[in-house]
Design a protein around this motif. Structure first.
Motif, short mmCIF file in Angstrom:
data_model
loop_
_atom_site.label_atom_id
_atom_site.label_comp_id
_atom_site.label_asym_id
_atom_site.label_seq_id
_atom_site.Cartn_x
_atom_site.Cartn_y
_atom_site.Cartn_z
N SER A 47 0.86 -1.18 0.00
CA SER A 47 0.00 0.00 0.00
C SER A 47 0.90 1.23 0.00
CB SER A 47 -0.89 0.00 1.24
OG SER A 47 -0.10 0.05 2.40
N SER A 48 0.75 2.03 -1.01
CA SER A 48 1.63 3.19 -1.13
C SER A 48 0.88 4.44 -0.72
CB SER A 48 2.14 3.32 -2.56
OG SER A 48 1.08 3.55 -3.45
N GLY A 49 1.33 5.04 0.35
CA GLY A 49 0.76 6.30 0.80
C GLY A 49 1.54 7.46 0.22
N PHE A 50 1.14 8.64 0.59
CA PHE A 50 1.77 9.85 0.08
C PHE A 50 3.23 9.93 0.50
CE2 PHE A 50 2.87 14.35 0.70
CZ PHE A 50 2.73 14.79 -0.61
N ILE A 51 3.52 9.61 1.77
CA ILE A 51 4.88 9.70 2.28
C ILE A 51 5.79 8.70 1.58
CG2 ILE A 51 6.30 9.39 4.34
CD1 ILE A 51 4.00 10.52 5.95
N THR A 52 5.31 7.50 1.35
CA THR A 52 6.12 6.49 0.67
C THR A 52 6.43 6.91 -0.76
OG1 THR A 52 4.96 4.82 1.98
CG2 THR A 52 6.26 4.03 0.13
N GLN A 53 5.47 7.46 -1.44
CA GLN A 53 5.71 7.92 -2.80
C GLN A 53 6.70 9.08 -2.84
OE1 GLN A 53 1.83 8.78 -4.35
NE2 GLN A 53 1.42 6.65 -4.88
N GLN A 54 6.61 9.98 -1.88
CA GLN A 54 7.55 11.10 -1.84
C GLN A 54 8.96 10.62 -1.50
OE1 GLN A 54 6.79 14.18 -2.86
NE2 GLN A 54 4.81 13.29 -3.32
N LEU A 55 9.07 9.64 -0.60
CA LEU A 55 10.39 9.06 -0.31
C LEU A 55 10.97 8.38 -1.54
CD1 LEU A 55 10.06 7.58 3.27
CD2 LEU A 55 11.64 9.34 2.50
N GLN A 56 10.12 7.67 -2.28
CA GLN A 56 10.61 7.02 -3.50
C GLN A 56 11.12 8.06 -4.49
OE1 GLN A 56 7.73 5.34 -6.12
NE2 GLN A 56 9.18 3.89 -7.00
N LYS A 57 10.41 9.15 -4.65
CA LYS A 57 10.87 10.22 -5.55
C LYS A 57 12.19 10.81 -5.07
CE LYS A 57 6.23 11.61 -6.95
NZ LYS A 57 5.22 12.68 -6.86
N LEU A 58 12.31 11.00 -3.76
CA LEU A 58 13.54 11.55 -3.20
C LEU A 58 14.73 10.63 -3.49
CD1 LEU A 58 14.96 13.66 -1.32
CD2 LEU A 58 14.47 12.05 0.52
N PHE A 59 14.56 9.34 -3.25
CA PHE A 59 15.66 8.40 -3.49
C PHE A 59 16.00 8.30 -4.98
CE2 PHE A 59 14.51 6.37 0.70
CZ PHE A 59 15.70 6.73 1.31
N LEU A 60 15.00 8.30 -5.83
CA LEU A 60 15.29 8.18 -7.26
C LEU A 60 15.95 9.43 -7.81
CD1 LEU A 60 12.10 6.30 -8.51
CD2 LEU A 60 14.40 5.38 -8.18
N VAL A 61 15.56 10.58 -7.31
CA VAL A 61 16.22 11.82 -7.75
C VAL A 61 17.63 11.90 -7.18
CG1 VAL A 61 16.11 14.33 -7.53
CG2 VAL A 61 14.08 13.07 -8.17
N SER A 62 17.84 11.32 -6.01
CA SER A 62 19.18 11.34 -5.41
C SER A 62 20.19 10.57 -6.23
CB SER A 62 19.13 10.77 -4.00
OG SER A 62 18.34 11.59 -3.18
N ILE A 63 19.72 9.67 -7.07
CA ILE A 63 20.64 8.94 -7.95
C ILE A 63 21.33 9.91 -8.90
CG2 ILE A 63 20.74 7.21 -9.79
CD1 ILE A 63 18.59 5.66 -8.30
N ALA A 64 20.67 11.02 -9.23
CA ALA A 64 21.28 12.01 -10.13
C ALA A 64 22.50 12.66 -9.49
CB ALA A 64 20.26 13.07 -10.51
N PHE A 65 22.61 12.66 -8.16
CA PHE A 65 23.80 13.21 -7.52
C PHE A 65 25.04 12.39 -7.81
CE2 PHE A 65 20.88 15.54 -4.64
CZ PHE A 65 21.41 16.80 -4.88
N LYS A 66 24.86 11.23 -8.39
CA LYS A 66 25.99 10.43 -8.83
C LYS A 66 26.82 11.19 -9.87
CE LYS A 66 27.36 5.99 -8.92
NZ LYS A 66 28.55 5.83 -8.12
N LEU A 67 26.14 12.08 -10.62
CA LEU A 67 26.85 12.90 -11.61
C LEU A 67 27.83 13.85 -10.94
CD1 LEU A 67 23.86 13.79 -13.94
CD2 LEU A 67 25.64 12.10 -14.35
N VAL A 68 27.52 14.27 -9.72
CA VAL A 68 28.41 15.18 -9.00
C VAL A 68 29.75 14.51 -8.76
CG1 VAL A 68 28.71 16.40 -6.80
CG2 VAL A 68 26.51 16.42 -7.94
N GLN A 69 29.72 13.25 -8.45
CA GLN A 69 30.96 12.51 -8.18
C GLN A 69 31.80 12.38 -9.45
OE1 GLN A 69 30.21 8.48 -7.13
NE2 GLN A 69 32.31 8.02 -6.60
N ARG A 70 31.19 12.20 -10.59
CA ARG A 70 31.91 11.95 -11.83
C ARG A 70 32.46 13.22 -12.47
NH1 ARG A 70 32.52 6.83 -10.95
NH2 ARG A 70 30.65 5.58 -11.05
N ASN A 71 31.80 14.37 -12.26
CA ASN A 71 32.20 15.61 -12.90
C ASN A 71 33.00 16.46 -11.90
OD1 ASN A 71 32.36 18.01 -14.28
ND2 ASN A 71 30.26 17.94 -15.01
#
Length: 150
Positions: A47-71
């Motif tokens: 069961s996905s509530g609002f908080i779980t969906q927002q946490l999922q978005k946060l974690f998936l967007v945090s993957i983009a910070f991987k670019l910070v390490q490479r550049n």
């Protein structure tokens, strides 16, 4: 996401835990990969509530910070921002102290004045909290002219 988790696990087993945890980016990868995997499973099968969906978005967007390490230029910008964080927090604390000082001052001076068209239940100087809200509105210029004419 599966490739990202595979990358993290290969690096963890290849470097060994002691060498792996010495780099902060590796620990960031573990948290982001684990969090995105768990929240994706919960959203997908549970069961996905609002908080779980927002946490999922946060974690998936945090993957983009991987670019910070490479550049290198992004990495330098990120390190500069982290290094300046204590100074920024000190300035924020000073701003808060000044706001509280002026809120107390305005409550003492203007708390008994009659409301005109600009003041509402939340934007007045009757209490410290409403005075802080009023100061925040006035500091960004929201309705400043109307308050000054009243």
């Amino acid at each position: 996401m599966a490739i990202y988790m595979l990358d993290v696990s290969v690096r963890m087993f290849g470097l060994g835990w002691k060498s792996f945890r010495s780099d902060g980016w590796n620990l960031f990868d573990v948290v982001v990969a684990g969090g995105s995997f768990i929240t994706t499973l919960v959203v997908r099968f549970g069961s996905s509530g609002f908080i779980t969906q927002q946490l999922q978005k946060l974690f998936l967007v945090s993957i983009a910070f991987k670019l910070v390490q490479r550049n290198n230029s992004l990495n330098m910008l990120f390190k500069t921002a982290v290094a300046s964080l204590p100074v920024i927090l000190s300035l924020l604390g000073l701003w808060l102290i000044l706001f509280i000082f002026f809120a107390i001052l305005y409550v003492e001076v203007f708390s008994l004045t009659k409301w005109n068209s600009a003041e509402t239940r939340n934007m007045n100087y009757n209490s410290i909290s409403s005075s802080l809200v009023m100061l925040a509105f006035m500091s960004v210029g929201e309705g400043w002219n109307q308050y000054m004419h009243d």
